[in-house]
Design a protein around this motif. Sequence first.
Motif, PDB file in Angstrom:
ATOM      1  N   VAL A  80      24.423 -43.956   6.100  1.00 44.17           N
ATOM      2  CA  VAL A  80      25.766 -43.997   5.519  1.00 44.17           C
ATOM      3  C   VAL A  80      25.694 -44.147   4.008  1.00 44.17           C
ATOM      4  O   VAL A  80      26.416 -43.465   3.258  1.00 44.17           O
ATOM      5  CB  VAL A  80      26.591 -45.149   6.136  1.00 44.17           C
ATOM      6  CG1 VAL A  80      27.891 -45.361   5.361  1.00 44.17           C
ATOM      7  CG2 VAL A  80      26.905 -44.859   7.594  1.00 44.17           C
ATOM      8  N   LEU A  81      24.811 -45.034   3.524  1.00 45.62           N
ATOM      9  CA  LEU A  81      24.646 -45.212   2.080  1.00 45.62           C
ATOM     10  C   LEU A  81      24.142 -43.934   1.419  1.00 45.62           C
ATOM     11  O   LEU A  81      24.571 -43.578   0.318  1.00 45.62           O
ATOM     12  CB  LEU A  81      23.676 -46.362   1.798  1.00 45.62           C
ATOM     13  CG  LEU A  81      24.199 -47.778   2.056  1.00 45.62           C
ATOM     14  CD1 LEU A  81      23.092 -48.801   1.838  1.00 45.62           C
ATOM     15  CD2 LEU A  81      25.381 -48.080   1.150  1.00 45.62           C
ATOM     16  N   GLY A  82      23.222 -43.230   2.099  1.00 46.91           N
ATOM     17  CA  GLY A  82      22.730 -41.961   1.575  1.00 46.91           C
ATOM     18  C   GLY A  82      23.837 -40.937   1.472  1.00 46.91           C
ATOM     19  O   GLY A  82      23.947 -40.213   0.467  1.00 46.91           O
ATOM     20  N   THR A  83      24.690 -40.864   2.488  1.00 45.82           N
ATOM     21  CA  THR A  83      25.810 -39.928   2.475  1.00 45.82           C
ATOM     22  C   THR A  83      26.785 -40.259   1.351  1.00 45.82           C
ATOM     23  O   THR A  83      27.258 -39.365   0.633  1.00 45.82           O
ATOM     24  CB  THR A  83      26.546 -39.964   3.827  1.00 45.82           C
ATOM     25  OG1 THR A  83      25.612 -39.704   4.887  1.00 45.82           O
ATOM     26  CG2 THR A  83      27.651 -38.911   3.867  1.00 45.82           C
ATOM     27  N   LEU A  84      27.078 -41.539   1.185  1.00 44.76           N
ATOM     28  CA  LEU A  84      27.972 -41.964   0.102  1.00 44.76           C
ATOM     29  C   LEU A  84      27.358 -41.669  -1.266  1.00 44.76           C
ATOM     30  O   LEU A  84      28.074 -41.313  -2.209  1.00 44.76           O
ATOM     31  CB  LEU A  84      28.279 -43.459   0.233  1.00 44.76           C
ATOM     32  CG  LEU A  84      29.152 -43.861   1.427  1.00 44.76           C
ATOM     33  CD1 LEU A  84      29.281 -45.376   1.493  1.00 44.76           C
ATOM     34  CD2 LEU A  84      30.524 -43.222   1.329  1.00 44.76           C
ATOM     35  N   THR A  85      26.041 -41.821  -1.357  1.00 46.60           N
ATOM     36  CA  THR A  85      25.353 -41.505  -2.615  1.00 46.60           C
ATOM     37  C   THR A  85      25.531 -40.035  -2.970  1.00 46.60           C
ATOM     38  O   THR A  85      25.826 -39.685  -4.117  1.00 46.60           O
ATOM     39  CB  THR A  85      23.848 -41.819  -2.502  1.00 46.60           C
ATOM     40  OG1 THR A  85      23.675 -43.217  -2.265  1.00 46.60           O
ATOM     41  CG2 THR A  85      23.114 -41.436  -3.782  1.00 46.60           C
ATOM     42  N   GLY A  86      25.352 -39.163  -1.977  1.00 48.75           N
ATOM     43  CA  GLY A  86      25.569 -37.747  -2.207  1.00 48.75           C
ATOM     44  C   GLY A  86      26.982 -37.465  -2.676  1.00 48.75           C
ATOM     45  O   GLY A  86      27.200 -36.675  -3.603  1.00 48.75           O
ATOM     46  N   ALA A  87      27.963 -38.134  -2.063  1.00 47.29           N
ATOM     47  CA  ALA A  87      29.362 -37.928  -2.439  1.00 47.29           C
ATOM     48  C   ALA A  87      29.645 -38.411  -3.863  1.00 47.29           C
ATOM     49  O   ALA A  87      30.341 -37.734  -4.633  1.00 47.29           O
ATOM     50  CB  ALA A  87      30.271 -38.654  -1.451  1.00 47.29           C
ATOM     51  N   VAL A  88      29.088 -39.563  -4.221  1.00 46.15           N
ATOM     52  CA  VAL A  88      29.316 -40.119  -5.566  1.00 46.15           C
ATOM     53  C   VAL A  88      28.679 -39.233  -6.636  1.00 46.15           C
ATOM     54  O   VAL A  88      29.297 -38.931  -7.664  1.00 46.15           O
ATOM     55  CB  VAL A  88      28.762 -41.555  -5.656  1.00 46.15           C
ATOM     56  CG1 VAL A  88      28.778 -42.050  -7.104  1.00 46.15           C
ATOM     57  CG2 VAL A  88      29.573 -42.489  -4.775  1.00 46.15           C
ATOM     58  N   ILE A  89      27.443 -38.812  -6.391  1.00 45.80           N
ATOM     59  CA  ILE A  89      26.778 -37.905  -7.341  1.00 45.80           C
ATOM     60  C   ILE A  89      27.562 -36.601  -7.442  1.00 45.80           C
ATOM     61  O   ILE A  89      27.736 -36.034  -8.522  1.00 45.80           O
ATOM     62  CB  ILE A  89      25.325 -37.631  -6.918  1.00 45.80           C
ATOM     63  CG1 ILE A  89      24.508 -38.921  -6.934  1.00 45.80           C
ATOM     64  CG2 ILE A  89      24.669 -36.605  -7.847  1.00 45.80           C
ATOM     65  CD1 ILE A  89      23.101 -38.759  -6.377  1.00 45.80           C
TER      66      ILE A  89
END
Length: 320
Positions: A80-89
């Motif tokens: 989930v954190l990885g997915t959110l990281t992709g979204a933020v970037i």
Amino acid sequence: MNKKIGYAIALAALLAAPFWLYPVFLMKILCFALFACAFNLLIGFTGLLSFGHAAFFGGAGYIAGYAMSTLGLSSEIGIVLGTLTGAVIGLFMGSLAIRRQGIYFTMITLALAQMLYFAFLQAKFTGGEDGLQGVPRGKLLGIIDLSNDLTLYYVVLAIVIFGYAVIVRVVHSHFGQVLKAIKENEPRAISLGYDVDRYKLLAFVLSAALSGLAGATKTLVLGFETLTDVHWSMSGLVVLMTLVGGLGTLVGPIVGAVIIISLENKLGSYGHSLAEITNIDWFNSIGDSVTIVIGLIFIICVLAFRRGIVGEVANFFNRK
């Protein structure tokens, strides 16, 4: 009805696949298939060519790996954190890039992605050139032990099916129709009152988030993350997968990912088999020429299959 039958057959084949093929290899293909589908959502249905998708794929992999290995978080939280990281970037890069069009948009995404590459190269938590090693699989929801390859395969398959279903739903929604309109005729979409930049940014962030989901899942599968996943060559690889399989088709990127990843990992084995069949010793060395073979396939597809493999097959049946 035909599509439902096709999906049912594909699902049955995927469920049975790990009993015939190496599960880790299949999981790697699934992760890249989702990555290619996420990229295709942006270029195939919105008409935006990003050359910086490696930033979402690799960046999410690093954050997910760090969360699971160093912070000791569970695998589902890491993903989930990885997915959110992709979204933020994606939100950051998209906010800057969508102000330009065409080649300028592409070069901005490339420049920003390379900036992120050098940031990960210098950061201590990434391990630099050695990469992030020893990422544990852990237990899903504290119950399902992911150390077993077969168990993890079905978890990855569920994640990829979820991501693919999201893409299909978006493409066939009103939002997806607006994206297609922007791709076909952006001035017309503007004249109809649509906030084109807003739709572009949403598509960019969604594509980045799904790319992050693919990257985080890949880190969980392989247990490590390296700079290869954030390098510009990874962005080029996903472009290649999409073009070979079929730009603007739902299944094309999956086919492209299967072909490219299979060649990268199994070309040597294919060469040995051909050498045994034909008695031509040269085939034994073909495994050392992966980039040349992939390049030749790309050239053939561009010249003979302008719509990609799936696109040409679909066009053939539509004409009949």
